[in-house]
Structure formats: C-alpha cells, structure tokens
Design a protein around this motif. Structure first.
Motif, short mmCIF file in Angstrom:
data_model
loop_
_atom_site.label_atom_id
_atom_site.label_comp_id
_atom_site.label_asym_id
_atom_site.label_seq_id
_atom_site.Cartn_x
_atom_site.Cartn_y
_atom_site.Cartn_z
N TYR A 83 0.85 -1.23 -0.19
CA TYR A 83 0.04 0.03 -0.10
C TYR A 83 0.91 1.18 -0.14
N ARG A 84 0.38 2.27 -0.69
CA ARG A 84 1.03 3.63 -0.70
C ARG A 84 0.19 4.57 -0.87
N LYS A 85 0.55 5.65 -0.14
CA LYS A 85 -0.34 6.92 -0.19
C LYS A 85 0.79 8.31 0.14
N GLU A 86 0.32 9.18 -0.31
CA GLU A 86 1.01 10.42 0.03
C GLU A 86 0.13 11.46 0.68
N LEU A 87 0.54 11.81 1.66
CA LEU A 87 -0.50 12.84 2.77
C LEU A 87 -0.02 14.05 2.49
N TRP A 88 -0.85 15.19 2.22
CA TRP A 88 -0.40 16.55 2.14
C TRP A 88 -0.63 17.36 3.43
N ILE A 89 0.34 18.15 3.68
CA ILE A 89 0.35 19.07 4.78
C ILE A 89 0.64 20.50 4.55
N LYS A 90 0.20 21.57 4.88
CA LYS A 90 0.41 22.77 4.98
C LYS A 90 0.59 23.36 6.50
N ALA A 91 1.58 23.51 6.99
CA ALA A 91 1.63 23.98 8.42
C ALA A 91 1.56 25.55 8.38
N PRO A 92 0.73 26.11 9.16
CA PRO A 92 0.83 27.52 9.08
C PRO A 92 1.90 28.40 9.81
N HIS A 93 2.64 27.68 10.38
CA HIS A 93 3.87 28.33 10.97
C HIS A 93 5.30 27.78 10.18
N ARG A 94 6.10 28.62 10.48
CA ARG A 94 7.58 28.13 10.12
C ARG A 94 7.99 26.61 10.78
N GLU A 107 26.16 28.92 5.00
CA GLU A 107 26.62 28.91 3.54
C GLU A 107 25.65 28.89 2.72
N HIS A 108 24.44 27.87 3.36
CA HIS A 108 23.53 27.49 2.40
C HIS A 108 22.53 28.64 2.07
N ASN A 109 22.49 29.37 2.83
CA ASN A 109 21.57 30.66 2.74
C ASN A 109 22.02 31.59 1.51
N GLY A 110 21.04 32.39 0.99
CA GLY A 110 21.38 33.38 -0.03
C GLY A 110 20.24 33.31 -1.05
N ALA A 111 20.19 32.32 -1.77
CA ALA A 111 18.85 32.07 -2.62
C ALA A 111 17.64 31.96 -1.58
N GLU A 112 18.27 31.01 -0.50
CA GLU A 112 17.13 30.53 0.49
C GLU A 112 17.54 31.07 1.76
N ASP A 113 16.64 30.92 2.78
CA ASP A 113 16.64 31.15 4.11
C ASP A 113 16.67 30.01 5.15
N ASN A 114 16.70 28.81 4.65
CA ASN A 114 16.41 27.68 5.38
C ASN A 114 17.42 26.76 5.78
N ALA A 115 18.67 27.23 5.76
CA ALA A 115 19.59 26.17 6.32
C ALA A 115 19.37 25.63 7.64
N ASP A 116 18.96 26.44 8.58
CA ASP A 116 18.55 25.91 10.05
C ASP A 116 17.43 24.76 9.73
N ALA A 117 16.63 24.92 9.06
CA ALA A 117 15.60 23.90 8.65
C ALA A 117 16.16 22.50 8.12
N HIS A 118 16.85 22.57 7.33
CA HIS A 118 17.78 21.35 6.91
C HIS A 118 18.31 20.75 8.05
N LEU A 119 19.09 21.39 8.95
CA LEU A 119 19.69 20.94 10.14
C LEU A 119 18.80 20.45 11.23
N LYS A 120 17.89 21.25 11.26
CA LYS A 120 16.78 20.61 12.48
C LYS A 120 16.11 19.38 11.92
N ARG A 121 15.92 19.22 10.77
CA ARG A 121 15.37 17.96 10.13
C ARG A 121 16.61 16.75 10.29
#
Ligand code: ZN
Length: 138
Positions: A4-15, A80-94
């Motif tokens: 069985y395979r299913k994709e679930l979608w989530i849109k979190a209202p906060h960062r 270093e990752h930030n520039g075009a993006e601002d989510n380096a912290d999010a990659h590290l937290k994940r």
C-alpha cells in the motif's frame, strides 16, 4: 504480500510546528487492510521530519528551544546554504529529528509502546509538503 502506498499533504501555518499525524497514519493502515507487517512513514522534503515521541506540549516546546540552540534560525547570514534560500537551519533541524519512522503492524494496529505517537516536524512551513506512507504485509 500486500503493498500500500499513499501520499499525505500538509501545509503547516507556521515556519516550525509539530503535528500529530497518528490518526491519518492509522486511517492509511485501515484502508490498506494489512493486519501483519511493517509501516513506513517519511517526510518527502528535506526540511521536515517524521518522528515518534510523546504528545506533550511542554516537550514540544523543549524541542523548539533545544533545536534553536543547536541550529538557530537567525542570523540567516551565518549559514553557507543561505542566500537564494533562508532555510539552512531547517535542513539542520530535520537532520537531527530524522527523516522517517517504521512501525510494526500487529493485529491490524500500530504496535506502539506506551505514549508513542507519530509526529510531522515542520521546520520551513507555510507551504504544501508531502509525506509518504508505505505499508507491506499480509
Ligand atoms: Zn534549502
């Protein structure tokens, strides 16, 4: 063997947010009809996590404080990752909180220990993101 395979979608209202997705995952298991096997649930994005822990708001606050000490969101220029993006912290937290969980399926139920619940951990939210649920067994 059934699969069985299913994709679930989530849109979190906060960062950053923790969402208990146990009911949606249990619904997938019911839909699959699988009684004995293994269930995998993973984030399909590299700035979000799926993990198992307690559904307790104090603990979720502690995660937030702890992760902000390890990988503070700001200043954005520290990464270093930030520039075009601002989510380096999010990659590290994940990376710390993990990509996926695997849960045993026994008698048609998630075979949890006491207090175990499945969470979606969002670290760069406010947009649509996907989770994958894959279940194999009989
Ligand atoms: Zn990025």
């Amino acid at each position: 063997m059934k699969s069985y395979r299913k994709e679930l979608w989530i849109k979190a209202p906060h960062r950053r947010q923790y969402i208990n997705i146990t009911p949606q995952v249990e619904e997938c298991l019911r839909e699959s009809g699988i009684k004995e096997g293994l269930l995998l649930c993973n984030a399909m994005h590299i700035t979000a996590s799926v993990f198992i822990n307690d559904d307790e708001s104090g603990l979720h606050h502690d995660f937030e404080v702890w992760l902000e000490k390890l990988a503070p969101e700001k200043p954005y220029s520290q990464y270093e990752h930030n520039g075009a993006e601002d989510n380096a912290d999010a990659h590290l937290k994940r990376q710390v909180m993990g990509r996926e969980v695997v849960v045993a399926v026994t008698n048609g139920k998630l075979d949890f220990g006491p207090w175990e619940q499945i969470f979606y951990g969002e670290f760069d939210g406010m947009r649509n993101k996907r989770l994958l649920v894959k279940i194999i067994g009989e």
